[in-house]
Design an enzyme around this catalytic site. Structure first.
Site: not given
Length: 795
Positions: A422, A478
């Site tokens: 993330d 990401e």
């Protein structure tokens, strides 16, 4: 003063004793004397009975009198205490006991706290072991080895030192801290339940490991699928089976997911990406939501407390057996997924923690070494590249080793197959007090690098990419963060890293809804985005293609709403993304005309077909296979309710419609050799077409893209997208001796949207278009897409 056990100290108020250098010299005798006073008082020496207290005569000459006060005998020693070893970090079973080791370079003292479950609920420490910096510290690592009975014991640490946040130090000896290397965190056992005093943040502690902590893997081995062959399914553990329609025996848990793995197998999924399963506190945002009449939760879990521990309240066992039940249930999920040919990828959040900014909590990292674990400004403020209050100091030498150790643990001990990182761009930023000489051995980065500067060769990414134990593990970034760093197509990759391709999502959404000027970019997406990845030496499988994910609209909402509808979040619709590239097909909301609803279903099929025929790795969001709606809410982070729950009743209703289409498309992709290439397609295999063969239109007004693809298994395929509001009849490429046969047409109602060999009425459906196909033509309705296959012309 000897190393000693101190019993029943209240957690909030206890301050560890201060030691002098001379008194530490006596500590080596502690093995025989733990818990026994070294020097009896003068009063006690006068009496043979140590439990009698004497009152001496007063200076005025009063007679000496004795007042007998019965005191409880000292508690028997529970542990033998030894110096211990500085490695490995955490609590480790060895040589008939448990070794404890924790890093803290600026602490003045460290105390190991052992806590019974009953005392944990009362916020009391059962036993404390003060660590001697001469015998229990090596370098910056505090350590101790204990032999004894650990039954009904969990542990934590009290760390003392300077409390000067402006200098980066936040030591507070009143706090019992979680060991960053703890393998399970013990606190509340039931999801959403408050603590014993109605608290959202009751005291937490760590699992003490045991030699009996075993799990039967039944010979489980890594599946080692080639990444180009994956079809990923983003899943939320609790949301997948929490709804009553799941009929799960273990709703909202790892075991609940296992009960439904066959659904994923039927869909054609061979990889699940678990939304955060590290220990977090779902009560972090706990507050009454007057809009829905329930309470807001941290449902998604992007706020980690401990990176080694599985989320205990995602397990049916909860904190039974001090957290081992949760560990084993996670292992059970991985084992059973592997049995069904499904890999497991974890969504990990190494960009920040649950401790927040300077007004946040002290749970673990802050109290151990704040200035090391977090990016700090010169006056102690927290950099906030995560948008969540703090930023993990990923490229600090100790922190990056911590992250690699964590990844190794989940691969070797928990058998996961990969990780999605993330806000991974934070992991490419320079750490606080960046020192190129210390990191690289020389000043190759120059002296101008400041905290948070993006690095061309970030040490953490280098370590992960070249770690021998992580070789072959899926690594997905990401590739952006909340500080404006956007690295899609440019993330440092060492040839291993893939990326969530956010540009694919945006371009595909724009083209499919009919926006001008995207036909060329759409064609690049179909080829695996070579414009982003080919120049850097990467392959199509380095692009993780997705149209929808957990944050943003679901697939059904993407074609139902032009605007976000986030009032249920209690933030006056100010949260969430404003630019969604969505189209409601003519009417806003679920209540719409029959024509609009049919068009929406057609658009959903268009998006899904595009995802399945694009080079790269497709990712599907949980619930999109049946058309789950969140009512236009594109930021459902706080809802533990029907908004985020997979609706198994709705899925059953769609089983003969959209779910059937999705399942057939996924399995068609997996059967085709040409739709998961290891390299970007060339003209030898792929040819572009327009309304006429070999004449593609890349102009800004073009809303039509078509191509033929040679496939070793399926033969030649013709795939076309008409994103215009006007129907068009296209001329098909001439193939003497062969005839184009319809396979998929998203404009057709189910089940004729995908013509399978066993479909009743298939031949009738084909005959309806025979007069077009006889002339090598095919009519495409507005907003539709098709797949045709080439067959021998027996006529």
């Amino acid at each position: 003063m000897e190393l000693q056990l101190i019993h029943f100290s209240p957690i909030p108020s206890y301050c560890p004793p201060k030691f002098t250098f001379k008194k530490y010299l006596q500590c080596r005798r502690n093995i025989l004397n733990v818990g026994i006073p070294d020097n009896l008082s003068e009063n006690t020496r006068k009496n043979a009975n140590p439990f009698v207290t004497w009152n001496n005569a007063s200076q005025s000459g009063d007679a000496e009198t004795a007042v007998v006060v019965e005191k409880p005998p000292p508690k028997p020693r529970r542990f033998e205490v030894f110096p211990g070893h500085p490695t490995p970090f955490g609590a480790t079973v060895r040589e008939g006991g448990v070794n404890f080791a924790v890093y803290s370079s600026n602490a003045s003292s460290a105390t190991l706290c052992l806590i019974s479950l009953s005392d944990l609920r009362k916020k009391r420490v059962t036993e404390e072991i003060a660590l001697n910096p001469l015998t229990n510290k090596t370098g910056d690592v505090w350590h101790v080895f204990l032999k004894g009975d650990f039954e009904d014991r969990v542990y934590g640490y009290k760390i003392d030192g300077s409390f000067s946040p402006e200098d980066g130090f936040c030591f507070d000896s009143s706090k019992v801290l979680i060991d960053p290397y703890a393998k399970a965190v013990v606190s509340r056992g039931e999801y959403g339940a408050l603590g014993t005093d109605g608290e959202c943040w009751p005291q937490m502690a760590c699992l003490v490991p045991s030699s009996n902590d075993e799990f039967d893997w039944e010979g489980d081995l890594p599946l080692k699928f080639r990444q180009k062959d994956l079809v990923i399914y983003e899943i939320h553990v609790r949301g997948f089976t929490r709804h009553e329609s799941s009929d799960s025996k273990f709703p909202g848990t790892y075991r609940g997911v296992v009960e439904k793995l066959d659904h994923l197998k039927k869909l054609g999924i061979n990889c699940i990406e678990l939304m955060p399963c590290h220990e977090f506190n779902e009560l972090e945002y706990y507050s009454y939501n007057s809009v829905l009449g329930d309470y807001k939760m941290n449902f998604w879990g992007y706020s980690t407390i401990n990176f080694f521990s599985p989320m205990a309240r995602y397990s049916f066992a909860g904190i039974d057996n001090y957290g081992i039940g949760a560990v084993n249930e996670f292992k059970y999920l991985v084992r059973e997924a592997h049995k069904r040919g499904i890999e497991v990828i974890m969504d990990v959040v190494f960009n920040h923690t649950a401790e927040g900014n300077e007004n946040g909590l002290t749970l673990s990292f802050r109290g151990l070494e704040n200035s090391m674990f977090y990016m700090l400004a010169p006056k102690g403020e927290y950099y906030n590249y995560s948008g969540c209050g703090n930023t993990f100091n990923c490229n600090h030498p100790v922190v990056r080793q911590f992250i690699v150790d964590c990844l190794r643990y989940w691969v070797t001990e928990m058998h996961v197959d990969g990780f999605r990182f993330d806000l991974a761009s934070i992991m490419t930023r320079s750490s606080s007090l960046w020192d190129a000489v210390n990191v690289y051995g020389n000043a190759i980065e120059g002296d101008t690098v400041t905290t948070g500067t993006p690095l061309a060769t970030p040490p953490l990414i280098d370590m992960i990419s070249n770690d021998p134990l992580l070789h072959g593990v899926k690594l997905i970034a990401e590739a952006w963060d909340c500080g404006g760093l956007y690295q899609v197509g440019n993330f440092p990759h060492w040839g291993f890293w893939s990326e969530w391709n956010g540009k694919y999502r945006d371009i595909v959404r724009q083209f499919i809804k009919g926006t001008d000027g995207f036909s060329g970019a759409f064609a690049e997406c179909l080829c695996g985005s070579p414009n982003f990845y080919q120049e850097g030496g990467r392959k199509p499988w380095n692009s993780i293609n997705f149209v929808c994910a957990h944050d943003g609209f679901t697939l059904a909402d993407l074609v139902t709403y032009n605007n976000k509808h986030n009032l249920a979040n209690g933030e006056d619709n100010k949260d969430g993304e404003n630019h969604n590239n969505s189209w409601n097909c003519g009417q806003e909301g679920e209540f719409a005309s029959i024509y609009v609803k049919k068009l929406r279903r057609r658009q959903m099929r268009n998006f899904f077909l595009c995802l399945m025929v694009s080079q790269g790795v497709p990712m599907i969001y949980m619930g999109d296979e049946y058309g789950h709606t969140k009512g236009g809410n594109n930021n459902t982070y706080c809802h533990d309710n029907f908004i985020n729950y997979f609706r198994w009743d709705k899925m059953e209703e769609a089983s003969s419609d959209f779910f059937r289409f999705c399942s057939l498309m996924v399995n068609f992709r997996r059967e085709c050799e040409s739709l998961g290439l290891n390299d970007f397609p060339t003209a030898e295999r792929l040819q572009w077409h327009g309304h006429s063969p070999g004449a593609p239109d890349w102009s800004d007004t073009s809303q039509f893209v078509a191509f033929t693809m040679m496939d070793v298994v399926k033969g030649e395929l013709y795939i076309a997208f008409n994103a215009s509001h006007v129907a068009v009849t296209v001329a098909l490429p001439e193939r003497p001796g062969y005839r184009w046969e319809p396979l998929v047409d998203t404009a057709k109602p189910a089940p004729f949207d995908f013509l399978t060999d066993d479909l009743p009425g298939k031949q009738t459906a084909i005959t309806q278009y025979a007069h077009f196909l006889d002339d090598n033509l095919y009519p495409l309705l507005s907003y539709s897409s098709i797949i045709l296959s080439l067959s021998p012309d027996h006529s």
